[in-house]
Design an enzyme around this catalytic site. Structure first.
Site, PDB file in Angstrom:
ATOM      1  N   GLY A 273       0.850  -1.185   0.000  1.00 22.87           N
ATOM      2  CA  GLY A 273       0.000   0.000   0.000  1.00 22.87           C
ATOM      3  C   GLY A 273       0.886   1.235   0.000  1.00 22.87           C
ATOM      4  N   ALA A 274       2.025   1.125  -0.705  1.00 20.93           N
ATOM      5  CA  ALA A 274       3.078   2.137  -0.615  1.00 20.93           C
ATOM      6  C   ALA A 274       2.772   3.429  -1.363  1.00 20.93           C
ATOM      7  CB  ALA A 274       4.392   1.546  -1.140  1.00 20.93           C
ATOM      8  N   SER A 275       1.743   3.432  -2.224  1.00 20.86           N
ATOM      9  CA  SER A 275       1.438   4.640  -2.998  1.00 20.86           C
ATOM     10  C   SER A 275       0.391   5.529  -2.330  1.00 20.86           C
ATOM     11  CB  SER A 275       0.928   4.254  -4.396  1.00 20.86           C
ATOM     12  OG  SER A 275       1.898   3.526  -5.087  1.00 20.86           O
TER      13      SER A 275
ATOM     14  N   ARG B 118     -10.841   6.435   6.054  1.00 22.44           N
ATOM     15  CA  ARG B 118     -12.139   6.899   6.557  1.00 22.44           C
ATOM     16  C   ARG B 118     -12.489   8.252   5.970  1.00 22.44           C
ATOM     17  NH1 ARG B 118     -13.438   7.269  12.618  1.00 22.44           N
ATOM     18  NH2 ARG B 118     -11.232   7.758  12.955  1.00 22.44           N
TER      19      ARG B 118
ATOM     20  N   ASN C   8     -11.705  -3.430   3.332  1.00 23.75           N
ATOM     21  CA  ASN C   8     -10.368  -3.660   3.872  1.00 23.75           C
ATOM     22  C   ASN C   8     -10.146  -5.096   4.333  1.00 23.75           C
ATOM     23  OD1 ASN C   8      -9.877  -1.029   3.280  1.00 23.75           O
ATOM     24  ND2 ASN C   8      -9.527  -0.346   5.371  1.00 23.75           N
TER      25      ASN C   8
ATOM     26  N   ALA D 145      -3.735  -1.307   8.447  1.00 15.98           N
ATOM     27  CA  ALA D 145      -5.056  -1.228   7.803  1.00 15.98           C
ATOM     28  C   ALA D 145      -6.183  -1.410   8.824  1.00 15.98           C
ATOM     29  CB  ALA D 145      -5.160  -2.294   6.717  1.00 15.98           C
ATOM     30  N   ASN D 146      -7.120  -0.479   8.814  1.00 21.33           N
ATOM     31  CA  ASN D 146      -8.264  -0.535   9.720  1.00 21.33           C
ATOM     32  C   ASN D 146      -9.423  -1.349   9.148  1.00 21.33           C
ATOM     33  OD1 ASN D 146      -7.748   0.908  12.172  1.00 21.33           O
ATOM     34  ND2 ASN D 146      -7.537   2.768  10.947  1.00 21.33           N
TER      35      ASN D 146
ATOM     36  N   ASP E  90      -2.031   5.770  18.754  1.00 21.64           N
ATOM     37  CA  ASP E  90      -2.744   6.100  19.994  1.00 21.64           C
ATOM     38  C   ASP E  90      -1.771   6.543  21.082  1.00 21.64           C
ATOM     39  OD1 ASP E  90      -5.188   5.343  18.811  1.00 21.64           O
ATOM     40  OD2 ASP E  90      -4.856   3.248  19.353  1.00 21.64           O
TER      41      ASP E  90
ATOM     42  N   ARG F 283      -0.351  10.024  20.090  1.00 24.87           N
ATOM     43  CA  ARG F 283      -1.330  11.081  20.391  1.00 24.87           C
ATOM     44  C   ARG F 283      -1.430  11.332  21.891  1.00 24.87           C
ATOM     45  NH1 ARG F 283      -5.605   8.551  16.034  1.00 24.87           N
ATOM     46  NH2 ARG F 283      -5.284  10.091  14.379  1.00 24.87           N
TER      47      ARG F 283
ATOM     48  N   HIS G 218      -8.090  -0.521  18.919  1.00 22.24           N
ATOM     49  CA  HIS G 218      -7.701   0.652  18.123  1.00 22.24           C
ATOM     50  C   HIS G 218      -8.922   1.280  17.460  1.00 22.24           C
ATOM     51  CE1 HIS G 218      -5.085   3.290  15.908  1.00 22.24           C
ATOM     52  NE2 HIS G 218      -5.435   2.806  14.728  1.00 22.24           N
TER      53      HIS G 218
END
Length: 348
Positions: free
Chosen positions: A30-32, A103, A116, A140-141, A172, A175, A199
């Site tokens: 998912g590097a792009s 999202r 996903n 990835a969520n 998390d 933050r 998460h």
């Protein structure tokens, strides 16, 4: 500002400049995308990485060419499309997976599930076939479901090692450290707040009572701080107004976690990070707690430690949602057939 932004890489350069073991091949799947590009940049900047293997369904050759011009030693190769996925993974020791859809306003992480889940199952299947002993770091969520998905897919191949599959919850912690430092006027680089649970929303449980240095807040301020940490992702989604989710801070957090894994693999002692993993610490099959990392992944689960009454209630309140998300991931794999494993990644 720049040196602060790449603190993990700079710190590691100091620690490991004479090491002979900094030859890790790391893949970013998912590097792009919005996370993948800045994450790949931070990894390219690290002396711990000798080969950076970039994969996505579009634009990867350009991203790889761009990064390859940076004056650091990591060799960069780009792979594009399902036909090149296996080649991207061969020989990799660490695989970081930020692939998937982001999202948008009004969406929960769970709303991302259908798209996903298939993406993560496909990529986990490829990891199981091509680099079964790699450290797998899932961004990835929804992580509360994508880690059970990854684990079940690895089990189907007979290569599951719970000490090597991580849900990256580091954002998390990042933050929590930033928000506590802001409120107390501290240097965020010296603040460490363990964040346990999962998460997503109320499953994110900051253990302010275990913060170092020790901090205290009135009950109302503690509740507000906890709520802000839990909903910080939504704060960014709203601020970006439809243009994506947390990408830059997630890339930083993903790089921090990856550097810690590589540090531990290189024999550095005392490396501790929280991550969402297979666990016996609570009644949930998977749970994030501080982990002592070693050469083979998780060396020891350090558990929850002593909780305040407020934190005990947060854990209790999170349990049913966490169990449901875990079961949703497990059920997805149980009902999945081989035809489901088609790479349909949609990028930001």
């Amino acid at each position: 500002m720049f040196s602060r932004a790449v603190r993990p890489a700079v710190g590691l350069a100091r620690s490991f400049s004479t090491s002979t073991h900094n030859n890790a091949k790391v893949a970013v799947l998912g590097a792009s995308g919005g996370i993948g590009q800045p994450l790949s940049l931070l990894l390219k900047n690290s002396p711990l990485v000798s080969h950076l293997s970039l994969y996505d369904i579009a634009h990867t050759p350009g991203v790889a060419a761009d990064l390859s011009h940076i004056e650091t030693r990591a060799q960069v190769t780009g792979y594009m499309g399902p036909d090149q996925l296996d080649a991207a993974l061969q020989g990799c020791e660490v695989v970081v997976i930020p692939a998937g859809v982001p999202r948008k306003p009004g969406m929960t992480r769970d709303d991302l599930f259908n798209t996903n889940a298939t993406i993560v199952a496909t990529l986990a299947d490829a990891c199981a076939r091509n680099c079964p002993e790699a450290m797998i770091c899932i961004i990835a969520n929804p992580v509360n479901s994508t880690i059970p998905i990854t684990s079940e897919v690895m089990k189907k191949h007979g290569v599951y090692n719970p000490n090597r599959v991580f849900g990256v919850t580091t954002l998390d912690i990042v933050r929590a450290n930033a928000f506590v430092a802001e409120l107390k006027g501290l240097d965020p680089a010296r603040v460490n707040v363990p964040v346990v649970g999962g998460h997503a929303g109320k499953t994110i449980i900051p253990l302010i009572s275990q913060c170092t240095p020790k901090v205290e807040f009135p009950a109302d301020q503690l509740a507000a701080l906890t709520g802000r940490i839990q909903e910080a992702g939504t704060e960014v989604v709203k601020a970006k107004a439809g243009a994506g989710s947390a990408t830059l801070s997630m890339a930083y957090a993903g790089a921090r976690f990856t550097f810690s894994v590589l540090d531990a693999m290189n024999g550095k002692e005392g490396v501790v990070e929280c991550a969402f993993v297979r666990s016996e610490e609570t009644e949930c099959k998977y749970f994030s707690t501080p982990l002592l990392l070693g050469k083979n992944g998780i060396e020891k689960n350090l558990g929850l430690g002593k909780l305040s009454a407020f934190e005990e209630k947060l854990v209790a309140d999170a349990t049913s949602e966490l169990k449901a998300s875990i079961k949703k991931g497990e059920d997805f794999v149980a009902n999945m057939n081989r035809d489901t494993l088609s790479v349909v990644e949609v990028k930001e």
